[in-house]
Design an enzyme around this catalytic site. Structure first.
Site, short mmCIF file in Angstrom:
data_model
loop_
_atom_site.label_atom_id
_atom_site.label_comp_id
_atom_site.label_asym_id
_atom_site.label_seq_id
_atom_site.Cartn_x
_atom_site.Cartn_y
_atom_site.Cartn_z
N SER A 17 0.71 -1.13 -0.07
CA SER A 17 -0.22 -0.56 -0.43
C SER A 17 1.10 1.44 -0.01
O SER A 17 0.69 2.28 -0.30
CB SER A 17 -1.08 -0.07 1.48
OG SER A 17 -1.25 -1.31 1.31
N HIS A 67 -1.74 -2.82 -6.71
CA HIS A 67 -2.58 -2.41 -5.40
C HIS A 67 -4.15 -2.99 -5.62
O HIS A 67 -4.71 -2.08 -6.68
CB HIS A 67 -2.22 -0.96 -4.77
CG HIS A 67 -2.44 -1.21 -3.56
ND1 HIS A 67 -3.15 0.23 -3.47
CD2 HIS A 67 -2.55 -1.82 -2.15
CE1 HIS A 67 -3.75 -0.06 -1.98
NE2 HIS A 67 -3.38 -1.27 -1.10
N GLU A 116 -4.79 -0.43 -8.27
CA GLU A 116 -3.21 0.76 -8.57
C GLU A 116 -1.71 0.30 -9.14
O GLU A 116 -1.91 -0.76 -8.69
CB GLU A 116 -3.68 1.74 -7.65
CG GLU A 116 -4.45 2.10 -6.68
CD GLU A 116 -3.88 3.43 -5.28
OE1 GLU A 116 -4.35 3.95 -5.10
OE2 GLU A 116 -3.51 2.32 -4.59
N ASN A 126 -4.50 5.70 -0.98
CA ASN A 126 -3.94 5.44 0.67
C ASN A 126 -3.38 7.20 1.49
O ASN A 126 -3.89 6.76 2.01
CB ASN A 126 -3.14 4.60 0.76
CG ASN A 126 -4.11 3.83 1.17
OD1 ASN A 126 -4.68 3.46 2.06
ND2 ASN A 126 -3.06 2.67 0.47
#
Ligand code: CAA
Length: 284
Positions: free
Chosen positions: A118, A139, A151, A190
């Site tokens: 992440s 991700h 991602e 994130n």
């Protein structure tokens, strides 16, 4: 990608294994010990049962996913894989060690090595291998079978061909929507999500409002599917803390520093859903 390896069968690895097997690839899942493997297999079973019981999957589909999955404790079983996705704990030293082992085990010189990190820079993991141009960030989001996003993160050394092959796998085989991010801590999602979760934890810590009211506020006031504290519990407080630490390390901005309550709860083993207790209780 006919032959895929997944290293780690926790919250994320089990979901990535499920969707990859569902897409028709043969998947070898590697775990570090028999207990972790048993927990991972149980997690996949629960997810498949839920999908079948809610009419999202037929018994035949569930059976073919089972048939596509193999489990092992030995990295050597990754030898013939065309793609390996690492999904172990969000800890740089652990991931570096795993990447060295994957690199040593995978024999196909054209194989892609992906990480589900992440927040750890892709280039650091790439440099632990002899093929940094074939290392890429892929991700996924929890729960992986339900959430559509991946991602895709190329490092400074990732080749265009690696990016293209990973993109095709995510979109054509897994039917995910891909967004791209530069190799910066937190990537897109994130970098936006974690400061929000940390703000909610600070709000609780300072006595501003109760956990129930903070979450109800965001569910009913902003139509989020779940509130920030329940979402932190879903992600895992240990993972939320690890991502916050990576973001703070990268950008050094005060709002990215993990609040003490998050650290204390993680140290106490109150890690959210997976431990049965976080900001809310999940014990039955
Ligand atoms: N395969 C296919 N479908 C499945 C499935 C499976 N294995 N398991 C469940 N489903 C389906 C269910 O049938 C259900 O479908 P319907 O809505 O059509 O009935 C749907 O998925 C939702 O499942 P549930 O009924 O179990 O759960 P729910 O309705 O209570 O929703 C939730 C739960 C999906 C978690 C929802 O609350 C949600 O989306 N929350 C936000 C999650 C989020 O933001 N995740 C991102 C976290 S950040 C992250 O992961 C990255 C990181 O790096 C930290």
């Amino acid at each position: 990608m006919d032959r895929v390896g997944i290293v780690g069968c926790g919250l994320m690895g089990s979901g990535i294994a499920e969707v990859t097997a569902r897409a028709g690839s043969h998947v070898v899942v590697i775990e570090q010990d028999a207990d972790a493997l048993a927990r991972g297999i149980e997690r996949i079973e629960r997810s498949l049962s839920r999908a079948v019981n809610s009419g999202k999957m037929t018994d035949d589909e569930s059976a073919s996913i089972h048939a596509n999955l193999a489990f092992s404790l030995d990295f050597a079983d990754l030898a013939d894989r065309e793609l390996v996705v690492e999904a172990v704990a969000e800890n740089e030293l652990i991931k570096l060690d795993v990447f060295r082992k994957i690199d040593a085990a995978v024999e196909d010189p054209a194989a892609l090595l992906a990480t589900n990190t992440s927040s750890i820079p892709i280039i650091k993991l790439a440099m632990a291998t002899k093929r940094p141009e074939q290392v890429i960030g892929m991700h996924f989001f929890n729960p992986v079978p339900v959430l559509k996003l991946v991602e895709l993160i190329s490092s400074l050394l990732t080749s265009q061909e690696t990016n293209q092959r990973a993109r095709e796998f995510a979109t054509d085989a897994l039917k995910k929507k891909v967004i791209t991010s530069q190799d910066r801590a937190g990537f897109v999602v994130n970098a936006l999500l974690i400061p929000y979760l940390l703000s909610a934890i600070r709000m609780l810590e300072s006595g501003f409002a109760s956990a129930e009211d903070i979450d109800t506020g965001m569910v009913l006031g902003c139509a989020h599917p779940m509130g920030p504290l329940a979402l932190s519990d879903l992600i895992g407080l240990d993972t939320t803390l690890a991502v916050a630490e990576s973001l703070y390390e990268e950008f050094k901005e005060p709002h990215l520093a993990p609040p003490p309550l998050l650290s204390r709860m993680t140290q106490a083993g109150l890690m959210g859903r997976k431990s049965g207790q976080g900001f809310f209780s999940y014990r039955t």
